[in-house]
Write an enzyme that holds these catalytic residues in place. Structure first.
Site, PDB file in Angstrom:
ATOM      1  N   HIS A  33      12.342   8.683  -3.172  1.00 13.73           N
ATOM      2  CA  HIS A  33      11.032   9.124  -2.676  1.00 13.73           C
ATOM      3  C   HIS A  33       9.981   9.141  -3.783  1.00 13.73           C
ATOM      4  O   HIS A  33       9.227  10.104  -3.917  1.00 13.73           O
ATOM      5  CB  HIS A  33      11.165  10.512  -2.029  1.00 13.73           C
TER       6      HIS A  33
HETATM    7  C1  FAD Z   1      16.844   2.902  -0.150  1.00 10.25           C
HETATM    8  C2  FAD Z   1      15.742   3.788   0.379  1.00 10.25           C
HETATM    9  C3  FAD Z   1      16.039   4.759   1.332  1.00 10.25           C
HETATM   10  C4  FAD Z   1      15.024   5.582   1.820  1.00 10.25           C
HETATM   11  N1  FAD Z   1      15.285   6.426   2.852  1.00 10.25           N
HETATM   12  C5  FAD Z   1      14.266   7.088   3.449  1.00 10.25           C
HETATM   13  C6  FAD Z   1      14.475   7.806   4.647  1.00 10.25           C
HETATM   14  O1  FAD Z   1      15.552   7.815   5.230  1.00 10.25           O
HETATM   15  N2  FAD Z   1      13.414   8.471   5.188  1.00 10.25           N
HETATM   16  C7  FAD Z   1      12.198   8.483   4.595  1.00 10.25           C
HETATM   17  O2  FAD Z   1      11.298   9.154   5.105  1.00 10.25           O
HETATM   18  N3  FAD Z   1      11.972   7.790   3.462  1.00 10.25           N
HETATM   19  C8  FAD Z   1      12.957   7.052   2.904  1.00 10.25           C
HETATM   20  N4  FAD Z   1      12.712   6.289   1.823  1.00 10.25           N
HETATM   21  C9  FAD Z   1      11.363   6.305   1.237  1.00 10.25           C
HETATM   22  C10 FAD Z   1      10.337   5.534   2.048  1.00 10.25           C
HETATM   23  O3  FAD Z   1      10.938   4.427   2.682  1.00 10.25           O
HETATM   24  C11 FAD Z   1       9.191   5.094   1.116  1.00 10.25           C
HETATM   25  O4  FAD Z   1       8.598   6.230   0.527  1.00 10.25           O
HETATM   26  C12 FAD Z   1       8.109   4.329   1.857  1.00 10.25           C
HETATM   27  O5  FAD Z   1       8.662   3.246   2.567  1.00 10.25           O
HETATM   28  C13 FAD Z   1       7.052   3.827   0.874  1.00 10.25           C
HETATM   29  O6  FAD Z   1       6.085   3.106   1.586  1.00 10.25           O
HETATM   30  P1  FAD Z   1       4.967   2.276   0.837  1.00 10.25           P
HETATM   31  O7  FAD Z   1       4.077   1.721   1.883  1.00 10.25           O
HETATM   32  O8  FAD Z   1       4.385   3.097  -0.237  1.00 10.25           O
HETATM   33  O9  FAD Z   1       5.734   1.101   0.061  1.00 10.25           O
HETATM   34  P2  FAD Z   1       6.788   0.032   0.549  1.00 10.25           P
HETATM   35  O10 FAD Z   1       7.287   0.350   1.913  1.00 10.25           O
HETATM   36  O11 FAD Z   1       7.789  -0.111  -0.528  1.00 10.25           O
HETATM   37  O12 FAD Z   1       5.936  -1.300   0.696  1.00 10.25           O
HETATM   38  C14 FAD Z   1       5.413  -2.041  -0.369  1.00 10.25           C
HETATM   39  C15 FAD Z   1       5.369  -3.505   0.073  1.00 10.25           C
HETATM   40  O13 FAD Z   1       4.546  -4.252  -0.792  1.00 10.25           O
HETATM   41  C16 FAD Z   1       5.200  -5.466  -1.147  1.00 10.25           C
HETATM   42  N5  FAD Z   1       4.682  -5.862  -2.463  1.00 10.25           N
HETATM   43  C17 FAD Z   1       4.909  -5.232  -3.634  1.00 10.25           C
HETATM   44  N6  FAD Z   1       4.236  -5.849  -4.619  1.00 10.25           N
HETATM   45  C18 FAD Z   1       3.573  -6.871  -4.055  1.00 10.25           C
HETATM   46  C19 FAD Z   1       2.699  -7.869  -4.577  1.00 10.25           C
HETATM   47  N7  FAD Z   1       2.372  -7.904  -5.873  1.00 10.25           N
HETATM   48  N8  FAD Z   1       2.204  -8.788  -3.731  1.00 10.25           N
HETATM   49  C20 FAD Z   1       2.522  -8.774  -2.402  1.00 10.25           C
HETATM   50  N9  FAD Z   1       3.358  -7.831  -1.862  1.00 10.25           N
HETATM   51  C21 FAD Z   1       3.858  -6.901  -2.678  1.00 10.25           C
HETATM   52  C22 FAD Z   1       6.674  -5.080  -1.165  1.00 10.25           C
HETATM   53  O14 FAD Z   1       7.521  -6.196  -1.104  1.00 10.25           O
HETATM   54  C23 FAD Z   1       6.736  -4.172   0.054  1.00 10.25           C
HETATM   55  O15 FAD Z   1       6.923  -4.907   1.239  1.00 10.25           O
HETATM   56  C24 FAD Z   1      13.697   5.444   1.319  1.00 10.25           C
HETATM   57  C25 FAD Z   1      13.399   4.455   0.383  1.00 10.25           C
HETATM   58  C26 FAD Z   1      14.402   3.614  -0.068  1.00 10.25           C
HETATM   59  C27 FAD Z   1      14.040   2.522  -1.044  1.00 10.25           C
END
Ligand code: FAD
Length: 520
Positions: A447
């Site tokens: 997280h």
């Molecule tokens: C293994 C795991 C288990 C988890 N379990 C849970 C759970 O059960 N419940 C819960 O609430 N939370 C969980 N989390 C946490 C939650 O999923 C994350 O906090 C949340 O998904 C983050 O969202 P975000 O939009 O910030 O980033 P992300 O969902 O990580 O999205 C970022 C996106 O940007 C893309 N990207 C990155 N850099 C670039 C670039 N330079 N150019 C183009 N694209 C790019 C990536 O490929 C990705 O698709 C978990 C996380 C992980 C990794």
């Protein structure tokens, strides 16, 4: 045919927040939207769809495969930090637990200068996303695109966990997203019709054929294109290394997650001046907070063995948790022991053939680390230092979480399962022994947040409207903007950030209605 090189909006990343933003912009009909995703498509990939497969995804082709620096609070260990690199981002590889957090998490953000982000403002945004299986209630939405399904509590291991919690004075909770989040019970999951409801499936798939949307997968944004202090586009690099520039007539939104959003800013010359100079990057805006304030939930496994296989609940295999306080006078829960219906091996301890694990999780860490670049070269992995357990409070809280797990086991609730403690081997450890155990075994709870911190102070990276300080035309909207991690798993909060960002981009007159044309 010549590739298009100009769009109204460019959204970078399709994770928990980015997919929501892209969808809302497409629905609002505000122009043409380019969505750029570094990973590939998730369509037709069974392991990304099956709720039981998520642990097989770590370290594979859909994972950025990050590693931390050696952690001084963890006896110098380096931890693996999985992050989704695929359509849907981390929502495509996560554990699917759906919890929103305590109202005070968000009121504290607002109190600290994040105006418009208090609970009363963000609660309707959670409801707007949600399509809860049991229909609309004062606590749940039913018209949004994101399927949310409660887990049944008839599994005997889950029941033993809840009964054990009750026996030590922790009440049963039937809805962590309801009146109160305290207590022990089973969670809601982002699952619909037995399939993972990632944000790509829920928000993006239904509009992939829209003429307003252009999606580029396998394409990474290297940096922003800045002209006269304004962001006018992004520099793209495809999988074969070819690069080109696309322009945004209105705005660019970075939703690349907690590692890559600050990394893109740094590569664009937005960050701490000294750091940029060290890296040989021209300074566009001296923004001292970029990459700082990295923090994460952490957990220490408490492992139990059993002489025979235990009944499996199916689903995500970690559906029962409790939220409780390490100190009775705390205003909000800071611990989240979670029942894992599988064995999480602990270094230095035997691995039983059958059994289960309680992950002793902490939810309100005080330790703060940082992310920075190793070099300006895109292929160099960033330097990630979450600084786990570097604050005394975090160590004490984690020891309390382990003690709760041991106390639950001590009630005899697990006796009908013939479960026995494997790690730590003895229930009556001294505080010094317990501290050694948590430092030796602590792992990420996945997280991470905070590296593009939102705030009203000069050191914050984005303002409360998510606009990057020091330049125009670009916002950050993902888990990186969270000034402090909510006391829950961070997926639902990141989806909410996407909803809020869409409102901010569209302005009042185009605010989105709860009713969605499409469902997953
Ligand atoms: C293994 C795991 C288990 C988890 N379990 C849970 C759970 O059960 N419940 C819960 O609430 N939370 C969980 N989390 C946490 C939650 O999923 C994350 O906090 C949340 O998904 C983050 O969202 P975000 O939009 O910030 O980033 P992300 O969902 O990580 O999205 C970022 C996106 O940007 C893309 N990207 C990155 N850099 C670039 C670039 N330079 N150019 C183009 N694209 C790019 C990536 O490929 C990705 O698709 C978990 C996380 C992980 C990794």
């Amino acid at each position: 045919m010549k590739e298009r090189d100009e769009f109204d909006y460019i959204v970078v990343g399709t994770g928990s927040a980015g997919s929501v933003i892209a969808r809302r912009l497409v629905d609002a009909g505000v122009g043409d939207i380019l969505v750029v995703e570094a990973g590939g498509s998730d369509r037709g990939v069974e392991s990304l769809s099956d709720p039981g497969s998520w642990r097989t995804l770590w370290g594979g082709p859909y994972d950025w495969n990050y590693k931390t620096t050696p952690q001084r609070g963890l006896q110098g260990r380096e931890l693996s930090l999985p992050r989704g690199k695929v359509l849907g981002g981390s929502s495509s590889v996560n554990g699917m637990i759906y919890v929103r957090g305590h109202r005070r998490d968000y009121d504290a953000w607002e109190f600290d200068g994040c105006y418009g982000w208090g609970w009363d403002s963000v609660f309707p945004l959670f409801l707007r996303s949600e399509r809860h299986l049991l229909g609309e209630t004062p606590w749940h939405g039913a018209a949004g695109p994101l399927s949310v399904t409660p887990v049944s509590r008839d599994n005997p291991v889950s029941q033993a966990f809840i009964e054990g919690a009750k026996a030590i004075g922790i009440p049963e909770n039937f809805d962590f997203n309801g009146e109160t989040m305290e207590g022990a019970g089973t969670v809601d999951l982002t699952v619909g019709s037995g399939r993972r409801a990632s944000t790509s499936r829920a928000f993006l798939w239904p509009v992939l054929d829209s003429p307003r949307l252009t999606l580029l997968t396998g394409t990474r944004v290297e940096s922003l294109v800045l002209e006269g202090g304004r962001c006018v586009g992004v520099r793209l690099v495809d999988e074969s290394g070819g690069s080109r520039t696309v322009r945004a007539r209105r705005e660019v939104v970075l939703s690349a997650g907690v590692v890559e959003s600050p990394a893109i800013l740094l590569r664009s010359g937005i960050g701490p001046e000294r750091e940029l100079t060290r890296l040989g990057i021209d300074v566009e805006a001296d923004s001292p907070g970029v990459g700082e304030n990295l923090h994460d939930h952490a957990l220490a496994p408490v492992l139990f063995g059993s002489p025979e296989p235990l009944p499996s609940p199916g689903g995500n295999m970690m559906d029962t948790v409790l939220f409780w306080r390490s100190h009775e006078q705390m205003a909000v829960p800071d611990l989240q022991p979670i029942l894992l219906h599988f064995i999480k091996p602990v270094d230095g301890y035997p691995v039983p053939e059958f059994g289960f694990t309680i992950g002793a999780g902490i939810m309100r860490p005080k330790s703060r680390g940082r992310i920075t670049l190793r070099s300006a070269d895109l292929s160099d992995p960033p330097v990630i230092d979450p600084a786990y357990l570097t604050q005394r409070y975090d160590v004490e809280a984690m020891m309390s979480a382990v003690e709760i797990a041991l106390a639950i086991a001590g009630t005899g609730a697990f006796e009908p399962l013939k479960a026995s403690l494997v790690a730590p081997a003895e229930p009556g450890l001294s505080r010094a022994e317990l501290e050694r155990y948590v430092r030796q075994t602590c792992i990420t709870y996945h997280h991470q947040v905070g590296t593009c911190r939102m705030g009203s102070d000069d050191a914050s990276v984005v303002d409360p409207e998510l606009r990057v300080r020091g330049v125009e035309g670009v916002r950050v909207a993902d888990a990186s903007i969270m000034p402090a991690v909510p006391s829950v798993n961070t997926h639902a909060p990141a989806v909410m950030v996407g909803e809020k960002a869409a409102d901010l981009l569209l302005g009042d007159k185009l605010r989105i209605s709860a009713t969605s044309e499409y469902t997953a």
